[in-house]
Scaffold this motif. Sequence first.
Motif, PDB file in Angstrom:
ATOM      1  N   THR A 151     -57.309 -13.458 -34.905  1.00 18.95           N
ATOM      2  CA  THR A 151     -57.144 -14.796 -34.331  1.00 18.95           C
ATOM      3  C   THR A 151     -57.351 -14.772 -32.821  1.00 18.95           C
ATOM      4  N   PHE A 152     -57.545 -13.572 -32.258  1.00 18.55           N
ATOM      5  CA  PHE A 152     -57.831 -13.471 -30.829  1.00 18.55           C
ATOM      6  C   PHE A 152     -58.489 -12.126 -30.560  1.00 18.55           C
ATOM      7  N   TYR A 153     -59.565 -12.151 -29.776  1.00 15.42           N
ATOM      8  CA  TYR A 153     -60.265 -10.929 -29.379  1.00 15.42           C
ATOM      9  C   TYR A 153     -60.034 -10.686 -27.893  1.00 15.42           C
ATOM     10  N   ASP A 154     -59.686  -9.445 -27.572  1.00 10.62           N
ATOM     11  CA  ASP A 154     -59.372  -9.138 -26.180  1.00 10.62           C
ATOM     12  C   ASP A 154     -59.763  -7.701 -25.866  1.00 10.62           C
ATOM     13  N   GLY A 155     -59.481  -7.275 -24.632  1.00  9.29           N
ATOM     14  CA  GLY A 155     -59.671  -5.902 -24.201  1.00  9.29           C
ATOM     15  C   GLY A 155     -58.576  -5.565 -23.199  1.00  9.29           C
ATOM     16  N   GLN A 156     -58.393  -4.288 -22.915  1.00 13.23           N
ATOM     17  CA  GLN A 156     -57.336  -3.855 -22.005  1.00 13.23           C
ATOM     18  C   GLN A 156     -57.805  -3.907 -20.555  1.00 13.23           C
ATOM     19  N   GLY A 157     -56.926  -4.392 -19.694  1.00 15.06           N
ATOM     20  CA  GLY A 157     -57.245  -4.494 -18.275  1.00 15.06           C
ATOM     21  C   GLY A 157     -56.160  -3.883 -17.399  1.00 15.06           C
ATOM     22  N   PHE A 158     -56.490  -3.689 -16.123  1.00 17.04           N
ATOM     23  CA  PHE A 158     -55.570  -3.106 -15.137  1.00 17.04           C
ATOM     24  C   PHE A 158     -55.335  -4.146 -14.043  1.00 17.04           C
ATOM     25  N   MET A 159     -54.080  -4.517 -13.824  1.00 15.25           N
ATOM     26  CA  MET A 159     -53.747  -5.479 -12.772  1.00 15.25           C
ATOM     27  C   MET A 159     -53.013  -4.766 -11.642  1.00 15.25           C
ATOM     28  N   VAL A 160     -53.379  -5.114 -10.400  1.00 16.63           N
ATOM     29  CA  VAL A 160     -52.776  -4.489  -9.220  1.00 16.63           C
ATOM     30  C   VAL A 160     -52.472  -5.567  -8.181  1.00 16.63           C
TER      31      VAL A 160
END
Length: 349
Positions: free
Chosen positions: A130-139
């Motif tokens: 129901t949702f497609y995503d990817g991993q990210g890095f927040m700074v």
Amino acid sequence: MPLALARRLLPVLAPAAVALAALGTPAEVAAGPTLDAVKARGQLVCAMNGSRPGFSVVDSKGEWTGLEVDVCRAIAAAVLGDANKVQYVKSTTQTRLTVLQTGEVDVTLSNVTWTYGRDADLGLDFVTPTFYDGQGFMVPKKLGVKSVKELNGAAVCVRPGSTSERIVADAQSKYGMKVTLVVIEDQKELNTAFFGGRCDVFVQTTSGLSAIRAAVAPNPEDFVILPEIFGKDPMGPVVRQGDPQWRDIVQWVVFALFEAEERGITSKTVDDVRRTSKEPEVQRLLGTAGSAAGKGLGLDPEWAYRVIKQVGNYAEIYDRGLGNGSKLKLARGVNQQWTSGGLFYAPPF
């Protein structure tokens, strides 16, 4: 055909005729164990995160909202006739699948990424995403970091047992760097640790980071998500293996949300469409094609009509939780219909 020949062919033709007739007749399906349990209980039990803005959040009054909450409500509308007949079980990254395996919940909707290991080794079935995503890095923007490659020596906030933890390990290996993991189970504590300066980097899905930044950051503009996206994160409902009927029910509820959006059927227009449409697939979707609709799932003909009427189509659900109707204003991206260049597609009804 001569009578003698007909008699000789009868033993061959009769079974074939029965098989062909069966192909054109909706099967009478006995209720599976999960459907039986849900109906007997009068309530659907869903495992939820509860602290993930846009997907599942519970407020101080005990009200649950978010995209995954609405998918759970859609299942309840189909099976029990009422989208509000739901019990939400708050779960962590370490308990969200365990409570499903042990039978404490009927379905898990807790931002679980569909992976080979989870699907093949844990006795679980992942339903259509129901949702497609990817991993990210927040700074923090003040660090001046422009790439994940520049994070050597950083302290990184992650949740234990999560896809994010594995992604950090992969990034260290790929870029030959070393970071210090700050592992915290509770999402709220993790948010506090990052925005309070205990760690330099926050790793989660990009949607999760966007949601947390919008909802928790003192000033969202002070934090940036770095451009690299790692892995593929298809997320959707998870059910136990061994009950194919229940898996079909959950899967076709999701497909009904997609199909309704593709055909422009909303919670506001569904009654008019149901009354006036002559299209066979729309009639099957909305339960006006006859009493056979729904039999193959063990449901009544109006199951999908109730889903759309009470919860809406996928676009309505997305807009409330993540899109322009929410604080997040998250663009649909790949989470659009296939007709708009996205990944969502319902098989024919």
